[in-house]
Design an enzyme around this catalytic site. Structure first.
Site, PDB file in Angstrom:
ATOM      1  N   LYS A  13       0.830  -1.219   0.000  1.00  0.00           N
ATOM      2  CA  LYS A  13       0.000   0.000   0.000  1.00  0.00           C
ATOM      3  C   LYS A  13       0.858   1.261   0.000  1.00  0.00           C
ATOM      4  O   LYS A  13       0.658   2.165  -0.794  1.00  0.00           O
ATOM      5  CB  LYS A  13      -0.925   0.031   1.242  1.00  0.00           C
ATOM      6  CG  LYS A  13      -1.836  -1.166   1.375  1.00  0.00           C
ATOM      7  CD  LYS A  13      -2.707  -1.063   2.614  1.00  0.00           C
ATOM      8  CE  LYS A  13      -1.964  -1.192   3.939  1.00  0.00           C
ATOM      9  NZ  LYS A  13      -1.348  -2.498   4.173  1.00  0.00           N
ATOM     10  N   ARG A  88      -9.638   0.462   8.771  1.00  0.00           N
ATOM     11  CA  ARG A  88      -9.257  -0.924   9.013  1.00  0.00           C
ATOM     12  C   ARG A  88     -10.333  -1.668   9.796  1.00  0.00           C
ATOM     13  O   ARG A  88     -10.142  -2.847  10.097  1.00  0.00           O
ATOM     14  CB  ARG A  88      -7.966  -0.961   9.824  1.00  0.00           C
ATOM     15  CG  ARG A  88      -6.721  -1.224   8.980  1.00  0.00           C
ATOM     16  CD  ARG A  88      -5.556  -0.785   9.796  1.00  0.00           C
ATOM     17  NE  ARG A  88      -4.381  -1.557   9.705  1.00  0.00           N
ATOM     18  CZ  ARG A  88      -3.220  -1.073   9.250  1.00  0.00           C
ATOM     19  NH1 ARG A  88      -3.149   0.134   8.734  1.00  0.00           N
ATOM     20  NH2 ARG A  88      -2.144  -1.795   9.297  1.00  0.00           N
ATOM     21  N   ARG A 127      11.385  -5.480   4.811  1.00  0.00           N
ATOM     22  CA  ARG A 127      11.128  -4.052   4.544  1.00  0.00           C
ATOM     23  C   ARG A 127      12.176  -3.185   5.239  1.00  0.00           C
ATOM     24  O   ARG A 127      12.529  -3.409   6.400  1.00  0.00           O
ATOM     25  CB  ARG A 127       9.737  -3.686   5.034  1.00  0.00           C
ATOM     26  CG  ARG A 127       9.473  -2.178   5.025  1.00  0.00           C
ATOM     27  CD  ARG A 127       8.016  -1.821   5.118  1.00  0.00           C
ATOM     28  NE  ARG A 127       7.263  -2.579   6.095  1.00  0.00           N
ATOM     29  CZ  ARG A 127       5.936  -2.644   6.116  1.00  0.00           C
ATOM     30  NH1 ARG A 127       5.215  -1.987   5.218  1.00  0.00           N
ATOM     31  NH2 ARG A 127       5.324  -3.359   7.032  1.00  0.00           N
ATOM     32  N   ARG A 160      11.427  -1.481  10.787  1.00  0.00           N
ATOM     33  CA  ARG A 160      10.387  -1.178  11.770  1.00  0.00           C
ATOM     34  C   ARG A 160      10.389  -2.203  12.898  1.00  0.00           C
ATOM     35  O   ARG A 160      10.574  -3.392  12.658  1.00  0.00           O
ATOM     36  CB  ARG A 160       9.003  -1.194  11.094  1.00  0.00           C
ATOM     37  CG  ARG A 160       8.624   0.117  10.473  1.00  0.00           C
ATOM     38  CD  ARG A 160       7.423   0.020   9.578  1.00  0.00           C
ATOM     39  NE  ARG A 160       6.275  -0.674  10.159  1.00  0.00           N
ATOM     40  CZ  ARG A 160       5.087  -0.753   9.564  1.00  0.00           C
ATOM     41  NH1 ARG A 160       4.893  -0.173   8.392  1.00  0.00           N
ATOM     42  NH2 ARG A 160       4.090  -1.400  10.131  1.00  0.00           N
ATOM     43  N   ARG A 171      -0.584  -9.201  13.397  1.00  0.00           N
ATOM     44  CA  ARG A 171      -1.127  -8.180  12.482  1.00  0.00           C
ATOM     45  C   ARG A 171      -1.987  -8.837  11.396  1.00  0.00           C
ATOM     46  O   ARG A 171      -3.021  -8.296  11.004  1.00  0.00           O
ATOM     47  CB  ARG A 171       0.023  -7.380  11.854  1.00  0.00           C
ATOM     48  CG  ARG A 171       0.689  -6.446  12.875  1.00  0.00           C
ATOM     49  CD  ARG A 171       2.091  -6.042  12.475  1.00  0.00           C
ATOM     50  NE  ARG A 171       2.145  -5.237  11.278  1.00  0.00           N
ATOM     51  CZ  ARG A 171       3.262  -5.050  10.563  1.00  0.00           C
ATOM     52  NH1 ARG A 171       4.404  -5.608  10.947  1.00  0.00           N
ATOM     53  NH2 ARG A 171       3.235  -4.298   9.502  1.00  0.00           N
TER      54      ARG A 171
HETATM   55  P1  ADP Z   1       2.183  -1.891   3.213  1.00  0.00           P
HETATM   56  O1  ADP Z   1       2.204  -0.379   3.169  1.00  0.00           O
HETATM   57  O2  ADP Z   1       0.983  -2.484   2.523  1.00  0.00           O
HETATM   58  O3  ADP Z   1       2.372  -2.458   4.585  1.00  0.00           O
HETATM   59  P2  ADP Z   1       4.743  -1.653   1.780  1.00  0.00           P
HETATM   60  O4  ADP Z   1       4.397  -0.820   0.595  1.00  0.00           O
HETATM   61  O5  ADP Z   1       5.518  -1.013   2.866  1.00  0.00           O
HETATM   62  O6  ADP Z   1       3.428  -2.402   2.358  1.00  0.00           O
HETATM   63  O7  ADP Z   1       5.516  -2.952   1.235  1.00  0.00           O
HETATM   64  C1  ADP Z   1       5.984  -3.956   2.130  1.00  0.00           C
HETATM   65  C2  ADP Z   1       7.344  -4.462   1.644  1.00  0.00           C
HETATM   66  O8  ADP Z   1       7.184  -5.219   0.449  1.00  0.00           O
HETATM   67  C3  ADP Z   1       8.336  -3.348   1.319  1.00  0.00           C
HETATM   68  O9  ADP Z   1       9.623  -3.760   1.698  1.00  0.00           O
HETATM   69  C4  ADP Z   1       8.220  -3.187  -0.199  1.00  0.00           C
HETATM   70  O10 ADP Z   1       9.449  -2.737  -0.778  1.00  0.00           O
HETATM   71  C5  ADP Z   1       7.879  -4.601  -0.649  1.00  0.00           C
HETATM   72  N1  ADP Z   1       6.937  -4.651  -1.780  1.00  0.00           N
HETATM   73  C6  ADP Z   1       5.903  -3.799  -2.026  1.00  0.00           C
HETATM   74  N2  ADP Z   1       5.244  -4.184  -3.145  1.00  0.00           N
HETATM   75  C7  ADP Z   1       5.884  -5.302  -3.605  1.00  0.00           C
HETATM   76  C8  ADP Z   1       5.688  -6.177  -4.733  1.00  0.00           C
HETATM   77  N3  ADP Z   1       4.698  -5.962  -5.606  1.00  0.00           N
HETATM   78  N4  ADP Z   1       6.524  -7.231  -4.857  1.00  0.00           N
HETATM   79  C9  ADP Z   1       7.521  -7.448  -3.974  1.00  0.00           C
HETATM   80  N5  ADP Z   1       7.761  -6.668  -2.892  1.00  0.00           N
HETATM   81  C10 ADP Z   1       6.954  -5.607  -2.715  1.00  0.00           C
HETATM   82  P1  AMP Z   2       0.933   0.152   9.139  1.00  0.00           P
HETATM   83  O1  AMP Z   2       2.019   1.166   9.036  1.00  0.00           O
HETATM   84  O2  AMP Z   2      -0.248   0.488   8.284  1.00  0.00           O
HETATM   85  O3  AMP Z   2       1.438  -1.267   8.915  1.00  0.00           O
HETATM   86  O4  AMP Z   2       0.389   0.209  10.653  1.00  0.00           O
HETATM   87  C1  AMP Z   2       1.252  -0.082  11.738  1.00  0.00           C
HETATM   88  C2  AMP Z   2       0.429  -0.209  13.004  1.00  0.00           C
HETATM   89  O5  AMP Z   2      -0.216   1.034  13.309  1.00  0.00           O
HETATM   90  C3  AMP Z   2      -0.705  -1.232  12.971  1.00  0.00           C
HETATM   91  O6  AMP Z   2      -0.272  -2.556  13.249  1.00  0.00           O
HETATM   92  C4  AMP Z   2      -1.635  -0.678  14.050  1.00  0.00           C
HETATM   93  O7  AMP Z   2      -1.173  -0.974  15.368  1.00  0.00           O
HETATM   94  C5  AMP Z   2      -1.513   0.834  13.846  1.00  0.00           C
HETATM   95  N1  AMP Z   2      -2.510   1.322  12.855  1.00  0.00           N
HETATM   96  C6  AMP Z   2      -2.256   1.894  11.647  1.00  0.00           C
HETATM   97  N2  AMP Z   2      -3.390   2.235  11.031  1.00  0.00           N
HETATM   98  C7  AMP Z   2      -4.407   1.865  11.848  1.00  0.00           C
HETATM   99  C8  AMP Z   2      -5.825   1.928  11.764  1.00  0.00           C
HETATM  100  N3  AMP Z   2      -6.448   2.443  10.703  1.00  0.00           N
HETATM  101  N4  AMP Z   2      -6.543   1.451  12.817  1.00  0.00           N
HETATM  102  C9  AMP Z   2      -5.940   0.941  13.897  1.00  0.00           C
HETATM  103  N5  AMP Z   2      -4.614   0.826  14.043  1.00  0.00           N
HETATM  104  C10 AMP Z   2      -3.839   1.289  13.019  1.00  0.00           C
END
Ligand code: ADP
Ligand code: AMP
Length: 216
Positions: A13, A88, A127, A160, A171
């Protein structure tokens, strides 16, 4: 455009939202990023959110809805925005509809990046994020040119605290229980689009842009 970027943790995302920001010039609003900034700064919000984030559970709805309500009222959201990681829960989605109708706006499109669970732990554990500019990398799928250094700004990359296998299990469970039901919720509202997030980062971007070309 008022876009919602949905999908399980690690689906891509944030990666895709950052690309759409550049193309459409609208802000990305990531509740996860907002909570992490608050934790870093040691604010009251950060103190509230930290324990939930560390344990992989969702921050309570009333806290999360409050910060989104404030953020969406800012001037830079007038021309549209990309919500990343919100809503969410069904309660958050209901509140978002109310907030948007108060602002005289609607949801243009819900973009669900669909990725099966067996991809997600590897994506999250690998990541890496730039401390300076927030750019996202992956040690295997999107590696920086120089290890631990951001290609864009030279900042240091970090992992992270919640990107470990144990927290990811929680999660993913929170996603299944609280967030997956939003797929039907938004299908019923007629704004739902699913993108195959198993594809490469560039192919996912292409698919998103194909969808959005028709929505502008
Ligand atoms: P989210 O915001 O949904 O938690 P991220 O955009 O941070 O996910 O992506 C999670 C990890 O996967 C990051 O390290 C990113 O570089 C990698 N990633 C994102 N999209 C892809 C993809 N299509 N294929 C492989 N790795 C990906
Ligand atoms: P993310 O960066 O989206 O992976 O979110 C990291 C963490 O932040 C999650 O595991 C939750 O603990 C909290 N969080 C982020 N967005 C939300 C949401 N919309 N509702 C509740 N918790 C959230």
């Amino acid at each position: 455009m008022q876009l919602l970027m949905m999908g399980p943790p690690g689906a891509g995302k944030g990666t895709q939202a950052a690309r759409l920001v550049k193309k459409y010039n609208i802000p990305q609003i990531s509740t996860g990023d907002m909570f992490r900034a608050a934790v870093r700064e040691g604010t009251a919000l950060g103190l509230k959110a930290k324990a939930y984030m560390d344990s992989g559970s969702l921050v309570p709805d009333e806290v999360t809805i409050g910060i989104v309500r404030e953020r969406l009222a800012k001037d830079d959201c007038k021309g549209g925005f990309i919500l990343d990681g919100f809503p969410r829960t069904v309660e958050q989605a209901d509140s978002l509809s109310k907030i948007l109708s108060e602002l005289g706006k609607n949801i243009t499109c819900v973009l669900n990046i669909s990725v099966p669970a067996d991809y997600l732990v590897e994506r999250a554990v690998g990541r890496r994020i730039c401390r300076k500019c927030g750019a996202t990398y992956h040690v295997k799928f999107h590696a920086p040119k120089v290890e631990s250094v951001c290609d864009e700004c030279g900042g240091e990359l970090y992992q992270r605290a919640d990107d470990n296998a144990e927290t990811m299990t929680k999660r993913l469970a929170a996603y299944e229980e609280s967030t997956r039901p939003l797929i039907d919720y938004y299908k019923r509202a007629g704004v739902y689009v699913e993108i195959d997030g198993r594809q490469s980062i560039d192919k996912v971007t292409e698919d998103l842009e194909d969808v959005l070309r028709e929505k502008q």
